[in-house]
Design an enzyme around this catalytic site. Sequence first.
Site, PDB file in Angstrom:
ATOM      1  N   LYS A  73      -2.374 -35.751   7.465  1.00 39.04           N
ATOM      2  CA  LYS A  73      -3.448 -34.762   7.492  1.00 39.04           C
ATOM      3  C   LYS A  73      -4.386 -34.771   6.190  1.00 39.04           C
ATOM      4  O   LYS A  73      -5.452 -34.311   6.323  1.00 39.04           O
ATOM      5  CB  LYS A  73      -3.072 -33.200   7.898  1.00 39.04           C
ATOM      6  CG  LYS A  73      -2.336 -33.191   9.557  1.00 39.04           C
ATOM      7  CD  LYS A  73      -2.016 -31.716   9.659  1.00 39.04           C
ATOM      8  CE  LYS A  73      -1.661 -31.449  11.239  1.00 39.04           C
ATOM      9  NZ  LYS A  73      -1.165 -30.180  11.351  1.00 39.04           N
ATOM     10  N   ASP A 109      -6.367 -26.168  13.211  1.00 38.06           N
ATOM     11  CA  ASP A 109      -5.064 -25.283  13.088  1.00 38.06           C
ATOM     12  C   ASP A 109      -5.288 -23.721  13.165  1.00 38.06           C
ATOM     13  O   ASP A 109      -4.854 -22.950  13.652  1.00 38.06           O
ATOM     14  CB  ASP A 109      -4.270 -25.727  12.192  1.00 38.06           C
ATOM     15  CG  ASP A 109      -3.651 -27.115  12.493  1.00 38.06           C
ATOM     16  OD1 ASP A 109      -3.338 -27.227  13.693  1.00 38.06           O
ATOM     17  OD2 ASP A 109      -2.988 -27.829  11.489  1.00 38.06           O
TER      18      ASP A 109
END
Length: 290
Positions: A73, A109
């Site tokens: 990420k 997220d």
Amino acid sequence: MRMVISGKTEVFAVIGDPIEHTLSPTMHNAAFEHLKLGFVFVAFRVTPDELESAVRGACALGIRGLNVTMPHKNSVTEFLDEADPAVKFLKAANTILNQRGRLRGFNTDGVGALKALKNNGVNLTGKKVLLLGAGGAAKAIAFSLAKEVDELSILNRDIVKARELASVLEPFGKKIVGSELLPRKIQQELQNSDVLINATSVGMSPNASESLIESDWLKPEISVMDAVYNPVETRLIRIARGAGAKVINGVEMLLYQGAASFEIWTQCKAPVEVMRNALLSKLSSAGAAV
Ligand code: NAD
């Protein structure tokens, strides 16, 4: 009806290492099929030293969208042509849109967590949130919550990380404080918190019997969200339900981060019911005690 793969089929993928337990193909293929989009979603194990070739290769192959999971990420942001504000702040992306070779990065997220709370009836305006953790998930959640709530208290095992996160978020919110995660401190903070979010990995399988919260610490007025989604019913969720609190499990966050990625890639409204059912049935068949 079985999906037909043809020369026109558009491909989406998730990359990570390990990747075999990813739920993204389950959720996105169910949505693609439901909307008859003629798209397919696959998973690729990509080791850290192959990340650049994998991203360049995905681009060359015309893969239209990528989900990016651990451990990439952060490092994937190097290969983006554009980054949304969340990616710039978090230095982490979980979603890439390939627009004719131009790679645009997003982090869904935090938005996913926010939507999971709001769509489950949790009002954040004027509220105090107690957030446990200061890792990747906690940072993303904190970034999205900072501008929505009145007060955000971040507790982490490593107090330096809790304080650092609180201080970089200060310009985005009203009152944001970072402190050490200690049982006594949690209890004290819970007394005037409206929402509790566990964004640590405590309670995650195979350590499903663990919880940072004891059963007599919660009042029925509080809303409790767990980012942990395996098991679906964590010890924290069980304790919170037992206390009469509103509960939101980690599948809701997973679902809404996926729905946000889906909408970025397809410009279609995500069929969240279909995606939730696909996730829950996959988790239950994998034995994740729904
Ligand atoms: P991370 O490794 O970046 O952070 C882990 C956090 O947990 C850190 O703050 C660490 O201090 C804390 N922690 C670990 N063990 C602890 C303990 N025994 N006591 C106190 N604190 C402890 O991981 P992450 O990516 O932030 O993920 C955290 C959890 O959130 C994982 O269970 C992950 O599966 C889940 N997650 C869920 C979603 C979702 O969509 N539902 C998205 C991302 C992550």
